[in-house]
Structure formats: C-alpha cells, structure tokens
Design a protein around this motif. Structure first.
Motif, PDB file in Angstrom:
ATOM      1  N   GLN A   1      33.950   7.421 123.689  1.00 52.65           N
ATOM      2  CA  GLN A   1      35.393   7.216 123.831  1.00 52.65           C
ATOM      3  C   GLN A   1      35.799   5.846 123.324  1.00 52.65           C
ATOM      4  O   GLN A   1      36.804   5.706 122.617  1.00 52.65           O
ATOM      5  CB  GLN A   1      35.809   7.380 125.291  1.00 52.65           C
ATOM      6  CG  GLN A   1      35.891   8.818 125.764  1.00 52.65           C
ATOM      7  CD  GLN A   1      36.320   8.895 127.223  1.00 52.65           C
ATOM      8  OE1 GLN A   1      35.484   8.898 128.124  1.00 52.65           O
ATOM      9  NE2 GLN A   1      37.610   8.942 127.456  1.00 52.65           N
ATOM     10  N   HIS A   2      35.048   4.816 123.703  1.00 53.50           N
ATOM     11  CA  HIS A   2      35.352   3.466 123.241  1.00 53.50           C
ATOM     12  C   HIS A   2      35.277   3.387 121.715  1.00 53.50           C
ATOM     13  O   HIS A   2      36.167   2.822 121.060  1.00 53.50           O
ATOM     14  CB  HIS A   2      34.376   2.471 123.857  1.00 53.50           C
ATOM     15  CG  HIS A   2      34.692   2.098 125.274  1.00 53.50           C
ATOM     16  ND1 HIS A   2      35.821   1.397 125.624  1.00 53.50           N
ATOM     17  CD2 HIS A   2      34.016   2.338 126.437  1.00 53.50           C
ATOM     18  CE1 HIS A   2      35.845   1.204 126.931  1.00 53.50           C
ATOM     19  NE2 HIS A   2      34.762   1.771 127.448  1.00 53.50           N
TER      20      HIS A   2
ATOM     21  N   SER B   1      38.093   5.574 120.057  1.00 52.73           N
ATOM     22  CA  SER B   1      39.393   4.958 120.289  1.00 52.73           C
ATOM     23  C   SER B   1      39.581   3.734 119.400  1.00 52.73           C
ATOM     24  O   SER B   1      40.640   3.552 118.781  1.00 52.73           O
ATOM     25  CB  SER B   1      39.529   4.567 121.761  1.00 52.73           C
ATOM     26  OG  SER B   1      40.739   3.883 121.999  1.00 52.73           O
ATOM     27  N   GLY B   2      38.554   2.894 119.313  1.00 52.49           N
ATOM     28  CA  GLY B   2      38.654   1.705 118.481  1.00 52.49           C
ATOM     29  C   GLY B   2      38.785   2.042 117.012  1.00 52.49           C
ATOM     30  O   GLY B   2      39.581   1.421 116.286  1.00 52.49           O
ATOM     31  N   LEU B   3      38.023   3.034 116.563  1.00 51.98           N
ATOM     32  CA  LEU B   3      38.101   3.450 115.162  1.00 51.98           C
ATOM     33  C   LEU B   3      39.467   4.027 114.846  1.00 51.98           C
ATOM     34  O   LEU B   3      40.064   3.723 113.797  1.00 51.98           O
ATOM     35  CB  LEU B   3      37.009   4.480 114.871  1.00 51.98           C
ATOM     36  CG  LEU B   3      36.957   5.059 113.452  1.00 51.98           C
ATOM     37  CD1 LEU B   3      36.749   3.949 112.432  1.00 51.98           C
ATOM     38  CD2 LEU B   3      35.840   6.099 113.352  1.00 51.98           C
ATOM     39  N   ALA B   4      39.987   4.854 115.760  1.00 53.82           N
ATOM     40  CA  ALA B   4      41.311   5.453 115.548  1.00 53.82           C
ATOM     41  C   ALA B   4      42.399   4.386 115.525  1.00 53.82           C
ATOM     42  O   ALA B   4      43.305   4.427 114.685  1.00 53.82           O
ATOM     43  CB  ALA B   4      41.593   6.479 116.639  1.00 53.82           C
ATOM     44  N   ARG B   5      42.310   3.420 116.440  1.00 56.24           N
ATOM     45  CA  ARG B   5      43.342   2.374 116.463  1.00 56.24           C
ATOM     46  C   ARG B   5      43.326   1.569 115.173  1.00 56.24           C
ATOM     47  O   ARG B   5      44.385   1.250 114.613  1.00 56.24           O
ATOM     48  CB  ARG B   5      43.152   1.459 117.668  1.00 56.24           C
ATOM     49  CG  ARG B   5      44.174   0.321 117.700  1.00 56.24           C
ATOM     50  CD  ARG B   5      44.231  -0.393 119.027  1.00 56.24           C
ATOM     51  NE  ARG B   5      44.681   0.479 120.103  1.00 56.24           N
ATOM     52  CZ  ARG B   5      45.148   0.040 121.278  1.00 56.24           C
ATOM     53  NH1 ARG B   5      45.225  -1.255 121.511  1.00 56.24           N
ATOM     54  NH2 ARG B   5      45.519   0.888 122.209  1.00 56.24           N
TER      55      ARG B   5
ATOM     56  N   SER C   1      41.131  10.331 123.871  1.00 57.22           N
ATOM     57  CA  SER C   1      41.098   8.936 123.439  1.00 57.22           C
ATOM     58  C   SER C   1      41.678   8.776 122.039  1.00 57.22           C
ATOM     59  O   SER C   1      42.387   7.802 121.760  1.00 57.22           O
ATOM     60  CB  SER C   1      39.661   8.416 123.475  1.00 57.22           C
ATOM     61  OG  SER C   1      39.160   8.410 124.797  1.00 57.22           O
ATOM     62  N   VAL C   2      41.397   9.727 121.155  1.00 60.72           N
ATOM     63  CA  VAL C   2      41.950   9.682 119.804  1.00 60.72           C
ATOM     64  C   VAL C   2      43.444   9.990 119.822  1.00 60.72           C
ATOM     65  O   VAL C   2      44.246   9.338 119.137  1.00 60.72           O
ATOM     66  CB  VAL C   2      41.205  10.666 118.883  1.00 60.72           C
ATOM     67  CG1 VAL C   2      41.875  10.733 117.513  1.00 60.72           C
ATOM     68  CG2 VAL C   2      39.746  10.264 118.733  1.00 60.72           C
TER      69      VAL C   2
ATOM     70  N   CYS D   1      49.601  15.753 126.927  1.00 62.81           N
ATOM     71  CA  CYS D   1      49.695  14.632 127.870  1.00 62.81           C
ATOM     72  C   CYS D   1      49.081  13.367 127.285  1.00 62.81           C
ATOM     73  O   CYS D   1      49.615  12.262 127.445  1.00 62.81           O
ATOM     74  CB  CYS D   1      49.010  14.990 129.185  1.00 62.81           C
ATOM     75  SG  CYS D   1      49.802  16.320 130.119  1.00 62.81           S
ATOM     76  N   ALA D   2      47.938  13.507 126.604  1.00 56.06           N
ATOM     77  CA  ALA D   2      47.288  12.350 125.996  1.00 56.06           C
ATOM     78  C   ALA D   2      48.158  11.755 124.886  1.00 56.06           C
ATOM     79  O   ALA D   2      48.322  10.528 124.785  1.00 56.06           O
ATOM     80  CB  ALA D   2      45.920  12.757 125.439  1.00 56.06           C
TER      81      ALA D   2
END
Length: 360
Positions: A9-10, A13-17, A68-69, A225-226
């Motif tokens: 998830q970390h 999430s970081g790659l997507a951001r 997360s994405v 929701c995400a």
C-alpha cells in the motif's frame, strides 16, 4: 481489525502520487471525456494496473491496495478509469473467470490497451437474460454507465430466473448501442442499450446466482468511497490554504470564527470517510461479512461529500464556481460520487433492512 498499511500500500500509494501529481503539475487538466489515453498507458507502464489483480497476471494484491491508488487518483482527479476497469471489472473477471477469460479481458486492461466499464443493475435500469442453446440472449438498458463512453467492453449484470449473472460484452457486438451522456463532471458516461444480444458461454462469468454480481457491487461501492476520500482530502487542503491567504478587513478569512468552524466540521467529515472506508475495505479484504460496514462507508462518502463539497465552494465564494478554477472540478466530482452506488438515504435504508433481518 488492522488499519496499518501494508508495504505494498505504501509503495503503490507513493508511486501513484508521484505519477499523478507530476501529470497535474505539468498543467494538465481533466477534460470532458474523463479519459487521457497516454496517462492510462503510463499508469500501466508504472505497474499500477497489474499490481492489484490476482497472480499470475498481476501482483496478487487486492482491495486494500486498490483503495490506496484510488485515493491518489481522487486527489488529482486524474482521468484514468482505474475504478471501473481495474477495481471492479477486471477484478471481477480475474476472480470469477477462467484462464481464457482472464487472457481475453484482464491482460489487455492491465497492459493499458483496453478499458472495461461495469454496467451493474440499479433500481431503475437493468438487463434481463434468457438461456439459449449456446449461451444467453440479453436485452435491456442502463443509463449513465461510468466510463462507458470510451469503454471497449462492458461487464454487464443481467437478471435470470436463477439469479443475477455477470457477462462481458464487447462494444462491437451486434445489438449493442452506446450513446454518450453528459453528466455533472463530463461526458464519460453512456447509455448502454442491448437489443436481443446473443452471448456465448465464453463471455459468461460463473453461474447465475453465484454471488458474483453482489461481489461486484460491493467492490464498486468500496472503490467509490476510496475515490471520494481522495477528492475530499484535496478539496479540504485547497480550501484551508485559501482561507489562510485570502484576506478581508486586513485579516485572513481563516481567522474568522464561522470559517474556522466550517473547516473544522469539514475535517471531521473527511476523517469519518477515512475511518469507515478502511473499516469496510479491511473486512472485505479478509472475506468477512461487510455489507453493513460498506453501507456505512458509503453513507459517509455521500453525506460528508455533500457537506465538504459545499464548504469548499462557499469559503472560496464566487471564485469557487468558476469553471476555469480547479476547485469547481472537485465540487462536481464529489457530487457525482455522492450518488454513485446509492446516496446517503439509500445506504440508511440498507442498514435499516439489515437491522430488521438480524432481529430475533
């Protein structure tokens, strides 16, 4: 219940951001179509599409990683159909389909070469299927199918005498008519009409009444929701920054009590969306009963989404409704998600029905 993010998830999430923030900082804005094919292919090349589908096609991650994405996509309003194509349609095919179906539909999607749109039943629209010698004959219509305007194929929920059934229908199939529709935040939606469309067995996922349709609805709701959490997070950040810099009577408007209270309420609303989302997503990921938790999460995504969206526009005042100003895009995105998979009232009805069923 464990809300600790996994390493995946970390990382995701970081790659997507990084990817979507870079896209946004280059001055790109979501257009009316809601689809940037180059960005979709870049998302695939970054490994964000195949990571959240089962092995051996993907990385074997699931709903938690998808959420997360989706949060990062919501923060930038990136025009990629991750919610519909990956979190719902491709995941359903990977979960309920056979190897041939996975190769036919999932592999091109995670490679960025195709998109899928789920056309799940609603209270007002739906499809019906009748058995034939070689498969099924499907008729009916579904309005405002998200990302349906540019989808290459549709994950269709059809009712049968034995229960709901999921089918994958190619856009080019005879009897399929797709009409682009303009919704509150663009023209990515479509009216999907099926007129006695003949579907053979290879396009059918599982069997009628096997729970696949219910699974798809749950995943679509959690994904919405995400996405909403990302939208509201960023909308609140933009509004807080504006309240610190915009001055009236030589004071930042954020120093006024009424504005502070409005922002504090919005913060609590965003945290409620966050908590209920991860509660629902965790239970879904563990295979635990999650209908009540998902309905609760969608209630907050709808109710809080409405309040935060209006707070964003009200504090920005007249500039908040300018179509050229970014805040407007967050407002319309939040309003659309508010009613996706049922609004706040619909979720309360689900919770009330579940409560009555559990009574002795």
């Amino acid at each position: 219940m464990d809300f600790t993010f996994t390493e995946a998830q970390h990382d995701l999430s970081g790659l997507a951001r990084a990817l979507f923030t870079d896209w946004a900082e280059k001055g790109n804005l979501r257009d009316d179509t809601g689809f940037d094919r180059a960005l979709w292919q870049a998302t695939a090349q970054a490994g964000l599409l195949d990571a959240a589908v089962p092995e051996p096609v993907g990385g074997g991650f699931g709903v938690l990683e998808q959420c997360s994405v989706l949060i990062e996509i919501g923060r930038t309003l990136a025009p990629v159909p991750y919610l519909t194509s990956i979190a719902v349609a491709a995941s359903a095919v990977a979960h309920f389909g056979d190897e041939a179906q996975v190769q036919r539909w999932v592999v091109p999607v995670v490679g960025g070469a195709m998109t899928l749109a789920p056309a799940l039943a609603t209270e007002d629209d739906g499809f019906r299927a009748e058995a034939t010698a070689t498969g099924w004959r499907v008729s009916g219509s579904r309005s405002a199918v998200p990302t349906g305007a540019f989808a290459d194929a549709f994950l269709v929920e059809a009712s049968t005498v034995a229960g709901p059934l999921l089918l994958v229908i190619d856009r080019a199939t005879e009897g399929v008519q797709v009409s682009v529709q303009h919704v509150v935040d663009g023209t990515d939606a479509a009216l999907l009409e099926l007129d006695n469309v003949e579907i053979d067995i290879p396009a059918v996922l599982g069997a009628p009444g096997d729970g696949s349709a219910e699974w798809a609805h749950r995943r679509a709701t959690v994904a919405a929701c995400a996405h909403q959490l990302g939208v509201l997070e960023r909308a609140l950040e933009l509004t807080s920054e504006y309240a610190c810099t915009r001055k009236q009577f030589d004071k930042p408007i954020g120093s006024f009590q009424a504005v502070r209270q409005r922002l504090a309420d919005a913060y609590l609303d965003v945290e409620a969306v966050r908590l209920t989302l991860w509660q629902a997503a965790w239970r879904e990921s563990e295979g635990l009963p999650a209908d009540a938790e998902i309905a609760t999460a969608k209630f907050w995504a709808s109710e809080a989404g409405h309040r935060v969206a209006h707070t964003t526009v009200h504090i920005h005042a007249s500039i908040g409704i300018f179509l050229e100003y970014p805040v407007h895009r967050y407002f319309v995105a939040a309003k659309r998600i508010e009613f996706t998979e049922g609004g706040a009232t619909a979720q309360l009805r689900k919770l009330a029905s579940a409560s009555r069923r559990s009574e002795p």
